[in-house]
Scaffold this active site. Structure first.
Site, mmCIF file in Angstrom:
data_model
loop_
_atom_site.group_PDB
_atom_site.id
_atom_site.type_symbol
_atom_site.label_atom_id
_atom_site.label_comp_id
_atom_site.label_asym_id
_atom_site.label_seq_id
_atom_site.Cartn_x
_atom_site.Cartn_y
_atom_site.Cartn_z
ATOM 1 C CE LYS A 1 4.380 -0.051 2.646
ATOM 2 N NZ LYS A 1 3.471 -0.789 1.758
ATOM 3 C CB THR A 2 2.862 -0.135 6.687
ATOM 4 O OG1 THR A 2 1.442 -0.225 6.780
ATOM 5 C CG2 THR A 2 3.445 -0.466 8.050
ATOM 6 C CD GLU B 1 -10.627 8.844 1.868
ATOM 7 O OE1 GLU B 1 -9.973 7.878 2.309
ATOM 8 O OE2 GLU B 1 -11.849 8.784 1.634
ATOM 9 N N GLY C 1 0.819 -1.215 0.000
ATOM 10 C CA GLY C 1 0.000 0.000 0.000
ATOM 11 C C GLY C 1 0.846 1.256 0.000
ATOM 12 C CE1 TYR D 1 -27.552 13.700 9.520
ATOM 13 C CE2 TYR D 1 -26.111 15.591 9.115
ATOM 14 C CZ TYR D 1 -27.233 14.829 8.787
ATOM 15 O OH TYR D 1 -28.016 15.206 7.739
ATOM 16 C CG MET E 1 -7.121 2.106 5.304
ATOM 17 S SD MET E 1 -5.936 2.307 3.984
ATOM 18 C CE MET E 1 -6.949 1.774 2.613
ATOM 19 N N GLY E 2 -5.972 0.512 8.630
ATOM 20 C CA GLY E 2 -5.160 -0.224 9.595
ATOM 21 C C GLY E 2 -5.663 -1.646 9.528
ATOM 22 C CG ASP F 1 -1.917 -0.567 8.121
ATOM 23 O OD1 ASP F 1 -2.432 0.428 7.597
ATOM 24 O OD2 ASP F 1 -2.201 -1.730 7.786
ATOM 25 C CG ASP G 1 2.644 -9.696 4.697
ATOM 26 O OD1 ASP G 1 3.002 -10.487 5.600
ATOM 27 O OD2 ASP G 1 1.462 -9.385 4.492
ATOM 28 N NE ARG H 1 -2.098 -4.456 -0.966
ATOM 29 C CZ ARG H 1 -1.560 -3.970 0.136
ATOM 30 N NH1 ARG H 1 -0.534 -4.571 0.707
ATOM 31 N NH2 ARG H 1 -2.026 -2.863 0.684
HETATM 32 P P1 FBP Z 1 0.566 -2.011 3.624
HETATM 33 O O1 FBP Z 1 0.523 -2.920 4.824
HETATM 34 O O2 FBP Z 1 1.000 -2.670 2.393
HETATM 35 O O3 FBP Z 1 1.363 -0.774 3.921
HETATM 36 O O4 FBP Z 1 -0.913 -1.499 3.311
HETATM 37 C C1 FBP Z 1 -1.738 -1.086 4.334
HETATM 38 C C2 FBP Z 1 -3.091 -0.671 3.837
HETATM 39 O O5 FBP Z 1 -3.120 0.705 3.566
HETATM 40 C C3 FBP Z 1 -4.132 -1.083 4.871
HETATM 41 O O6 FBP Z 1 -4.353 -0.081 5.812
HETATM 42 C C4 FBP Z 1 -5.308 -1.453 4.017
HETATM 43 O O7 FBP Z 1 -6.079 -2.460 4.600
HETATM 44 C C5 FBP Z 1 -4.696 -1.989 2.780
HETATM 45 O O8 FBP Z 1 -3.467 -1.348 2.647
HETATM 46 C C6 FBP Z 1 -5.536 -1.756 1.554
HETATM 47 O O9 FBP Z 1 -4.954 -2.403 0.488
HETATM 48 P P2 FBP Z 1 -5.251 -2.126 -1.043
HETATM 49 O O10 FBP Z 1 -4.488 -0.912 -1.414
HETATM 50 O O11 FBP Z 1 -4.699 -3.337 -1.709
HETATM 51 O O12 FBP Z 1 -6.711 -1.941 -1.183
#
Ligand code: FBP
Length: 552
Positions: free
Chosen positions: A202-203, A426, A81, A243, A250-251, A205, A176, A145
């Site tokens: 990198k990530t 985003e 990602g 509301y 994400m995460g 998350d 990974d 990926r």
């Molecule tokens: P990475 O672990 O590869 O950095 O990706 C994290 C992430 O952004 C997650 O938060 C999310 O679940 C996933 O990628 C979404 O993946 P995709 O871009 O394949 O829809």
């Protein structure tokens, strides 16, 4: 290329480097630390990584380095990602290589790891790099990926390394992808190749971290981007007061993003998947917890609020986790038969005789659009694509039902109107914050020093990150040090252990002390947009998570 005013100005931003990397490259020496061990399963891992296991930690210090001026050929991969700052890792690597020797070459592998196996490359020149400095995204060479796992993929990678006469491959990726980097480093050595492999953490998350890798890059910018949006919603709902906003963040597994955004915005509810798992909290109990806040606030006349939901939540709720595991195994065992079933009703029927009754009952109670999302294809690493499961809608539906039953019992007299959101993509390609721009450039530069110093199987590391950049400490961490064996696709595989939110850690404990007040009162904080120019306490602050982790 059409460029914005901000992009133009950001080209001129000079990322800050740690003191030890900022002088002449010949003055960067490698200090070797103690030999390392994996976090567990040491004997097995020693056997798998015969050539790369247990190397020492290394730190860069001022001193002489006579290897650093060699001409080098290096290939770089963006894997997984997107995360803000990836372009700066490449820029730091490029600048280091060129400072070492102007004849050195940097290849970009196109579209992720498949660029290596399929030998799809481009030469990265100064002109190209300059167009991407301090910008978000991975579009300079693209990402992907693909998992390098078959003997053919490893052989193809070696073939590419030979054809390009590569001294090194740099893998910019998450847990990974860096597991893949460790396996590649081992494979190259075992097959007589001198091509080194270096990873960069990198990530967005934030789950690739440990005592030597304080944070993964992109987490800072992504959290600040989401927090800006959440803060805007906090203010909107505090203005109109009508509301409840249910926001999934994400995460994929860890809840670090949700927790950091909670610190930055102080929502009424922030669910933490790791706590849900530790307490075996059922879906119904989670709904009760949300309703408790809604009912209390309604009794004070506040029919509005903010709920943060980590993306991976469903996989931590015991009964849903069990369901997902059973679906994974059942569908994997009869992949073709399942693929032939086209509509959801028939898929449910197909599952009815194959999964245990308790799980089948849960499938039946899920709204069909959510149930379908549980059956979607897994990613190449075998992960459920949680970003495509609309947990926020699932929860809102259940909350609505529960509130109407509370209304019948006259326990709840408020009015429940809601909006649902998913903030994920985003934040992944935002212009990197100053922190990420500096951190990423330093990681790329450190990767160059690791390569030039002849090291392989290391993750580039920059630490002491809550101090000013000049005091950051750069070096490398052996990848095998972060590994253990985990069950994957029916057998034990070496993998880098994911760092989940620690319930004993300072960030969670700090949150736990405050959340009861937040759930009842309106305590919102509005962080505003990332600032790139201005006072340092606004522009250069690392995340609250990192600061709390450093305070311990
Ligand atoms: P990475 O672990 O590869 O950095 O990706 C994290 C992430 O952004 C997650 O938060 C999310 O679940 C996933 O990628 C979404 O993946 P995709 O871009 O394949 O829809």
């Amino acid at each position: 290329m059409n460029i914005s005013a901000l992009q133009k100005v950001r080209y001129n931003y000079s990322p800050k480097l740690p003191e030890c990397l900022s002088g002449s490259v010949e003055d960067i020496a490698v200090q070797t630390g103690a030999l390392t061990e994996a976090i567990s399963d040491r004997e097995e891992l020693r056997g798998i990584f015969k050539n790369t296991y247990g190397k020492p930690l290394v730190t860069f210090v001022k001193g002489k380095n006579d290897k650093i001026k060699r001409e080098l050929k290096v290939g770089v991969i963006l894997s997984g990602g997107q995360a803000p700052g990836g372009h700066n890792v490449i820029a730091g690597l490029f600048d280091g290589l060129k400072k070492g020797n102007d004849a050195s070459t940097l290849y970009g592998f196109l579209g992720g790891p498949s660029g290596l196996t399929d030998n799809k490359t481009m030469v990265l020149t100064k002109e190209i790099i300059d167009e991407y400095r301090n910008t978000g995204g991975f579009d300079i060479i693209g990402s992907g990926r693909t998992k390098i796992e078959t003997p053919q993929q490893f052989a193809d990678s070696l073939e590419t390394a030979k054809k390009l006469n590569l001294d090194a491959v740099v893998v910019i990726g998450g847990d990974d992808s860096n597991t893949n980097a460790a396996l590649l480093a081992e494979y190259f050595l075992a097959n007589g190749s001198s091509t080194q492999v270096i990873g960069c953490p990198k990530t967005i998350d934030g789950d690739l971290k440990n005592e030597h890798i304080e944070t993964s890059f992109g987490f800072d910018t992504a959290c600040k981007t989401y927090s800006e949006l959440i803060g805007n919603l906090c203010r909107d709902t505090n203005s109109a007061k009508k509301y409840w906003h249910f926001i999934k963040l994400m995460g994929r597994a860890a809840s670090h993003i949700a927790l950091e955004c909670a610190f930055q915005t102080q929502p009424n509810i922030c669910l933490i998947s790791e706590e849900v798992e530790a307490n075996s909290t059922s879906l119904d109990k989670i709904v009760d917890q949300i309703c408790k806040s809604i009912v209390h606030r309604a009794s004070c006349g506040d029919n509005f609020g903010i709920v943060l939901i980590p993306e991976g939540l469903v996989e931590f709720i015991p009964e849903i986790k069990k369901l997902i595991e059973e679906l994974n195994d059942t569908i994997a065992a009869e992949e073709q038969s399942f693929a032939a079933v086209s509509n959801y009703i028939d898929q449910l029927y197909w599952l009815s005789s194959r999964i245990p009754e308790s799980s089948y009952r849960i499938m039946q109670t899920l709204p069909p659009e959510i149930g379908q999302q549980f059956l979607m294809d897994r990613d190449p690493h075998g992960n459920v694509q949680v970003s495509r499961i609309e947990t926020e809608k699932l929860l809102v539906g259940m909350v609505e039902k529960k509130l109407s039953s509370l209304k019948e019992k006259k326990i709840y007299t408020g009015k429940f109107s809601y909006q649902t959101h998913f903030f994920g993509y985003e934040g992944r390609c935002a212009f990197p914050s100053n922190f990420d721009a500096d951190y990423c450039y330093s990681l790329g530069y450190s990767a160059f020093v690791l390569i030039a110093s002849g090291l392989t199987g290391y993750l580039s590391s920059v630490k002491n990150l809550t101090s000013v950049a000049s005091e950051w400490i750069a070096g490398g961490v052996p990848l095998t040090m972060m590994m253990n064996l985990e069950q994957r696709h029916g057998s034990k595989k070496p993998v880098i252990k994911k760092a989940l939110v620690e319930l004993n850690g300072a960030p969670f404990k700090t949150f736990a002390k405050k959340r009861d007040t937040w759930s009842q009162k309106t305590c919102f904080v509005f962080p505003g947009a990332i600032q790139y120019f201005g006072p340092l306490e606004v522009c250069d602050m690392p995340t609250i998570t990192l600061r709390l982790e450093h305070e311990k």
